[in-house]
Design an enzyme around this catalytic site. Structure first.
Site, mmCIF file in Angstrom:
data_model
loop_
_atom_site.group_PDB
_atom_site.id
_atom_site.type_symbol
_atom_site.label_atom_id
_atom_site.label_comp_id
_atom_site.label_asym_id
_atom_site.label_seq_id
_atom_site.Cartn_x
_atom_site.Cartn_y
_atom_site.Cartn_z
ATOM 1 C CD GLU A 271 -2.569 -1.230 -0.200
ATOM 2 O OE1 GLU A 271 -3.170 -0.504 -0.930
ATOM 3 O OE2 GLU A 271 -3.359 -2.691 -0.192
ATOM 4 C CG HIS A 274 -1.338 0.220 -4.312
ATOM 5 N ND1 HIS A 274 -1.586 0.869 -5.638
ATOM 6 C CD2 HIS A 274 -1.809 -0.289 -3.799
ATOM 7 C CE1 HIS A 274 -1.878 -0.617 -6.350
ATOM 8 N NE2 HIS A 274 -2.287 -1.090 -4.998
HETATM 9 ZN ZN ZN Z 1 -2.766 -3.453 -4.950
#
Ligand code: ZN
Length: 508
Positions: A271, A274
């Site tokens: 994450e 991201h």
């Molecule tokens: Zn992902």
């Protein structure tokens, strides 16, 4: 009109786009809250709120005044370099408007409401491992997707319309052969490198470690790689995700299990990747459609870069072990970095996609895409989905599915109506490996990672991927960054190299 002064129509357009961007961020905040803080009983009310917001966004995007501004700017933009940010802003906005106009407002709101309600039905069905309890909600989703697809006729393949939602420009004609060749490469690789089914799991990261200790250890690692406490949050969530709400407001999540530090650590790194993508988009694009990630495949390439290319690589693991020894004293006595490298690169065919290793992972995606295409082509009925799922798992991974919770009900996507999404996971894995080849040429990356120096990699990713936002198409972005179209070879070569290094394959 000269191309150097902004026409008034462009100023008006930017005002409308900024409001649309704000409404999108408010929707993201509702989503973040629903998946971290909201009590479950609020689900029906939240579904209505999300549908209301979607109706407002759809209304503004399809407002004839917006299309008029785009038309008024046509002569001006004709004189610009087609690759300039202004020309790209108008092209991207026109694309968004033309897609939105095709979908009636009621259908758009209905899709949003069904998504929130479908997730609730999925949760209940999964808890009882019973597909029949999800059947009607899913049939509704499939029906809504058919109605959505029909808005875009004529098309070459109905699934193209769904792919385009998540990966602009991707088609079945392109995707199918790519996945077929990947499957042909992976199945024998899994057979050669996998542990026999009864081999005990490597336990190096299994602790137990108290959740509070894990939270501190994971935070320290994330802050070292680039998590900025002034502009980011890390919260627990059962299904980890990342959400960018604004400049300076990046929300990431991970999950904690006393007996699995690896889960918190690798979901956190994933994450983070991201979040970093959205954090490093050019600030000049903020509150415009260019200030968004270009596609979910490129997005996933960024999460996989930090989770796998960095996080499961031997150089990083040497640095990581030093960190973990400090933050979790006594937890890693007698463990060497090579042990850790072998432990986090085990290969084992399994039932659950999100827990799958890098070698078997994409086979989980191949099977979902095959089933989705069959559903959209009408070759597969909703009632036959569990049996088709179980047969595909047996065929591709050689394991048998004990119940629906560990089979067809394991992912939230279909409950949420996200048909056409799964392929982006594999595109992300492929693109990450292709970008990494280039990283290796441009940076002394192994030495940097071994020393815990992450700024050069962050800067490389900002320059070649992140800062562009939606300025280039996913295809253009990849060609600019790597010199070529998406290929499966860099991923397969990366995987084979790692499996040899981990002692799982003999060098060819
Ligand atoms: Zn992902």
């Amino acid at each position: 009109m000269s191309a150097t002064t902004e026409p008034t129509a462009l100023i008006s357009l930017r005002e409308r786009l900024a409001e649309l961007s704000d409404l999108g961020s408010i929707g993201s905040l509702l989503f973040w809250d629903q998946n971290t803080m909201m009590p479950p009983a609020a689900a029906p009310a939240r579904a209505e709120q999300a549908a209301t917001l979607e109706r407002i966004v759809h209304g503004r995007l399809t407002d004839p005044g917006l299309a008029d501004l785009l038309d008024a700017l046509e002569p001006w933009v004709a004189d610009l370099d087609p690759e300039s940010a202004e020309a790209r802003l108008l092209a991207v906005t026109r694309r968004d408007v033309e897609k939105a106009v095709r979908v009636p407002a009621d259908l758009a709101a209905e899709i949003t409401r069904a998504s929130a309600l479908g997730q609730q039905a999925w949760l209940e069905a999964r808890a009882s491992a019973d597909f029949t309890r999800f059947r009607d909600a899913f049939a509704r989703q499939v029906d809504l997707r058919h109605r959505y697809v029909a808005c875009f006729a004529p098309f070459e393949h109905p699934y193209d319309v769904l792919l385009d939602v998540f990966e602009p420009g991707l088609t079945v004609a392109e995707l199918r052969p790519l996945l077929e060749r990947l499957r042909e490469g992976l199945v024998p690789l899994v057979r050669a490198a996998a542990d026999p089914p009864d081999t005990p799991r490597h336990r190096l990261l299994d602790g137990p470690f108290e959740v509070e200790d894990q939270r501190r250890a994971v935070s320290l690692v994330l802050e070292a790689v680039g998590f900025d406490p002034d502009g980011w949050r890390l919260d627990p969530a059962p299904h980890p995700f990342a959400q960018s709400l604004a400049q300076g407001d990046i929300r990431i999540t991970t999950r904690y299990d006393r007996h699995d530090l690896g889960s918190a650590l690798y979901a956190g790194l994933h994450e983070f990747g991201h979040g970093l993508y959205e954090a490093q988009i050019d600030p000049a694009f903020k509150r415009t459609p260019l200030g968004e990630p270009v596609s979910l495949g490129i997005h996933e390439s960024q999460s996989r870069t930090w989770e796998n290319l960095v996080g499961r690589g031997r150089p990083f693991l040497g640095w990581l072990l030093g960190q973990l020894r400090e933050s979790l004293p006594g937890g890693f006595d007698g463990v060497g970095a090579d042990d850790l490298f072998r432990a986090v690169n085990a290969v084992r065919p399994s039932l659950i996609r999100v827990d799958a290793d890098e070698t078997t992972y994409n086979l989980h995606v191949v099977l979902r895409v095959e089933l989705e295409i069959a559903l959209m082509e009408g070759r597969l009925e909703v009632d036959d989905l569990p049996a088709a799922w179980n047969a595909a798992v047996e065929r591709l991974l050689g394991v048998s599915v004990p119940d629906d919770a560990q089979g067809v009900l394991q992912d939230v996507h279909w409950g949420a109506g996200m048909i056409g999404y799964f392929a982006t996971y594999t595109l992300g894995n492929l693109a990450a490996a292709q970008l990494w080849e280039r990283v290796r040429r441009d940076l002394d990356i192994d030495a940097q990672l071994a020393r815990g120096e992450f700024a050069p990699l962050r800067a490389w990713l900002a320059e070649h991927v992140h800062r562009h936002g939606r300025r280039y198409t996913p295809r253009e972005l990849l060609v600019r960054a790597t010199g070529g179209e998406l290929r499966i070879e860099p991923f397969l070569e990366y995987l084979e190299g790692k499996l040899v290094a981990a002692g799982r394959l003999r060098a060819a």
